[in-house]
Scaffold this motif. Structure first.
Motif, short mmCIF file in Angstrom:
data_model
loop_
_atom_site.label_atom_id
_atom_site.label_comp_id
_atom_site.label_asym_id
_atom_site.label_seq_id
_atom_site.Cartn_x
_atom_site.Cartn_y
_atom_site.Cartn_z
N PRO A 71 0.84 -1.21 0.00
CA PRO A 71 0.00 0.00 0.00
C PRO A 71 0.87 1.26 0.00
CG PRO A 71 0.09 -0.96 2.19
CD PRO A 71 0.82 -1.91 1.28
N ARG A 72 0.34 2.32 -0.57
CA ARG A 72 1.05 3.61 -0.56
C ARG A 72 1.10 4.14 0.86
NH1 ARG A 72 0.80 7.04 -5.64
NH2 ARG A 72 0.51 5.48 -7.24
N LEU A 73 2.18 4.83 1.16
CA LEU A 73 2.32 5.46 2.46
C LEU A 73 1.44 6.70 2.50
CD1 LEU A 73 3.80 5.81 5.22
CD2 LEU A 73 5.48 7.15 3.99
N VAL A 74 0.66 6.81 3.56
CA VAL A 74 -0.19 7.99 3.76
C VAL A 74 0.28 8.65 5.05
CG1 VAL A 74 -2.54 8.82 4.17
CG2 VAL A 74 -2.14 6.89 2.61
N LEU A 183 9.92 3.01 -2.32
CA LEU A 183 10.61 3.77 -1.29
C LEU A 183 10.82 5.22 -1.70
CD1 LEU A 183 13.31 1.21 -0.06
CD2 LEU A 183 11.18 1.85 1.07
N LYS A 184 11.16 5.45 -2.98
CA LYS A 184 11.32 6.82 -3.46
C LYS A 184 10.03 7.61 -3.30
CE LYS A 184 14.92 6.42 -6.98
NZ LYS A 184 15.23 6.58 -8.41
N GLU A 185 8.91 6.99 -3.68
CA GLU A 185 7.61 7.65 -3.56
C GLU A 185 7.26 7.93 -2.09
OE1 GLU A 185 2.93 6.57 -4.27
OE2 GLU A 185 4.39 5.75 -5.69
N LEU A 187 9.37 8.29 0.44
CA LEU A 187 10.26 9.34 0.95
C LEU A 187 9.79 10.71 0.46
CD1 LEU A 187 12.80 10.17 2.52
CD2 LEU A 187 14.14 9.70 0.44
N ALA A 188 9.42 10.82 -0.80
CA ALA A 188 8.91 12.09 -1.33
C ALA A 188 7.64 12.52 -0.61
CB ALA A 188 8.68 11.98 -2.83
N THR A 189 6.75 11.56 -0.35
CA THR A 189 5.51 11.86 0.37
C THR A 189 5.81 12.36 1.77
OG1 THR A 189 4.30 10.15 -0.86
CG2 THR A 189 3.37 10.83 1.27
N THR A 190 6.79 11.78 2.44
CA THR A 190 7.15 12.17 3.81
C THR A 190 7.75 13.56 3.83
OG1 THR A 190 7.50 9.85 4.40
CG2 THR A 190 8.53 11.52 5.81
#
Length: 194
Positions: A71-74, A183-185, A187-190
């Motif tokens: 799942p995507r990190l929210v 992981l890149k996505e 990290l960018a979200t964070t």
């Protein structure tokens, strides 16, 4: 904010920290080639070959293995510490690793779980060394993997107005290309909005 040089890194301290986390290895050099027909020293006696295992009849050979959907990190918090802790927890839950960390491009640990200081201390010099590689057209040096003793450190990097940040993992093998993208996505979200 001043940018520190990697020259502050104490090579002896890094070496001693790596020695503590690396698997102990035999100091005796192993013979790489033996005479034909000569048994290796310490080799067990030859055993009968194991019988070949039959493939299950109900599973066709051309069916790919089931890929676990990550799942995507929210991110739900505006607190930077909470966001970094959530990123590390998400990474540990959804990727093949025993430890994870977030560090800045100076190698300072911002969040970590299950990883030594020695591994994180390599991040600053490693990212600085990759500056020249990033200047080569067509080369993406924002992700990679490096053997450290008996474990593999994999990392992804994100650049922001506040500098570079690295999300890294330590495990038995390098992460897959798909995992690197996830992981890149994450990290960018964070980092978005911090």
């Amino acid at each position: 904010m001043t940018v520190r040089s990697v020259s502050w890194t104490d090579a002896q301290r890094v070496s001693s920290l790596l020695a503590r986390v690396s698997a102990t290895r035999s100091r005796e050099p192993a013979a790489l080639v033996s005479a034909m027909g000569a048994p290796r020293a310490g080799a067990p006696a030859k055993a009968a070959p194991a019988p070949a295992k039959a493939a299950p009849k109900d599973v066709p050979k051309d069916v790919p293995k089931e890929v676990k959907e990550v799942p995507r990190l929210v991110q739900t918090s505006d607190n930077p510490a909470d966001r970094l802790d959530a990123l590390v927890a998400w990474t540990l839950d959804h990727h093949a690793c025993v430890g994870a960390f977030v560090a800045d491009d100076n190698g300072l640990t911002l969040a970590a779980h299950g990883i030594s200081e020695a591994h994180v201390s390599l991040v600053g010099p490693l990212l600085s060394a990759l500056v020249g590689v990033r200047s080569i057209p067509g080369v993406d040096a924002t992700a990679g993997a490096l053997w450290l003793g008996a474990q593999m450190m994999s990392w992804v990097e994100a650049r922001t107005a506040r500098g570079g940040f690295c999300l890294g993992t330590v495990g038995d093998e390098a992460l897959s290309t798909r995992s690197f993208e996830q992981l890149k996505e994450a990290l960018a979200t964070t980092l978005r909005g911090l």
